[in-house]
Design a protein around this motif. Structure first.
Motif: not given
Length: 276
Positions: A184, A119, A189, A196, A123, A186-187, A198, A194
């Motif tokens: 950010t 992450a 991953l 990401v 990020s 992040c899920r 920000r 997935e």
């Protein structure tokens, strides 16, 4: 390999992320200590590894460690794994590692996947210095105090959170940070879905509120460092203005530094900016 404990990282999603070395170690050790043996059995079956699994989790680690240390001192080899990623990072295992070290048993790292580092790497936030918070308290004053402390830090913060609590966490952060403060999300991953993303905390809050899929799976949140002014509470900002009304910037910075514990030069720059 006899007489050693191997601390082995396993995939956080994509099984191809298991290193060749990790695969060899898991295939050769006499036993594997796992947080959840049912979960780990599925992984080992997929890899074609037949190893004896021994449960080692928060509730039995203190009692299990002497037994495992005795096995290692008798010449057996063992591996420690968690449900996913690198053991001991928000997971059990440090008691076993300490017990091995105290008994003169070699502890060998076999590095690999880590949700924390994955992450941080994607990020888009500063990574030269960071704080890993893990999971913040789930409710009450302890939760709010933890988030308030993180909101004031001048380094990037990495937070784990359960999906059903992510909205409340973002709501709390949105009330604590400036409007342009970035985070950010992040899920899942390395997995199929997935994500990401920000952006400002308030923007991500509205996005997560409107998309229930973002409230599922494994989540890591990476909060950008606080700007100089954000490190001060509302009361301290009021004090800063009062000091500036009576003192030169340099003396005001000295008094404010003594009061807050923050660096005088950073406070000087902040005071100079608001005094101009």
């Amino acid at each position: 390999m006899s007489g050693s404990l191997y601390v082995v990282s396993t995939p956080i999603g994509n099984l191809d992320d298991l290193s060749r070395r990790a695969l060899e170690v898991l295939g050769q050790v006499d036993w594997v200590a796992a947080e959840d043996t049912r979960h780990s059995q599925t992984l080992l079956n997929h890899l074609g590894i037949k190893a004896r699994l021994i449960s080692c989790h928060d509730h039995n680690e203190a009692e299990r460690s002497p037994e495992l240390v005795a096995r290692l001192r008798d010449g057996e080899s063992g591996a420690l794994i968690s449900d996913a990623g690198t053991p001991l990072v928000s997971d059990p295992g440090y008691r076993l590692v300490r017990a091995c070290q105290d008994a003169g048993v070699a502890v060998v790292p076999v590095p690999g996947a880590s949700a924390l580092l994955a992450a941080l790497a994607v990020s888009g936030q500063p990574s030269d210095r960071f704080l890993f918070e893990g999971f913040v308290p789930s409710k009450g004053a302890a939760r709010e105090n933890a988030l308030r402390r993180l909101a004031g830090l001048d380094v990037t913060s990495v937070i784990f959170e359960a999906p059903h609590r992510v909205v409340s966490l973002l709501e709390s952060l949105a009330g604590l940070v400036d409007a342009d403060r970035e985070l950010t999300l992040c899920r899942e991953l390395t997995k199929r879905f997935e994500t990401v993303r920000r952006g400002p905390v308030a923007e991500l809050l509205e996005w997560v509120r409107g998309d229930k899929d973002q409230r599922r799976g494994e989540l890591v949140l990476v909060l950008s460092p606080a700007a100089r002014g954000e490190q001060l509470s509302e009361q301290d900002r009021a004090l800063a203005k009062a000091l500036l009304a009576e003192l030169p910037v340099s003396r005001a910075a000295r008094v404010l530094a003594a009061h807050t514990g923050l660096k005088r030069q950073e406070l000087y720059n902040y005071l100079e900016a608001i005094d101009s």
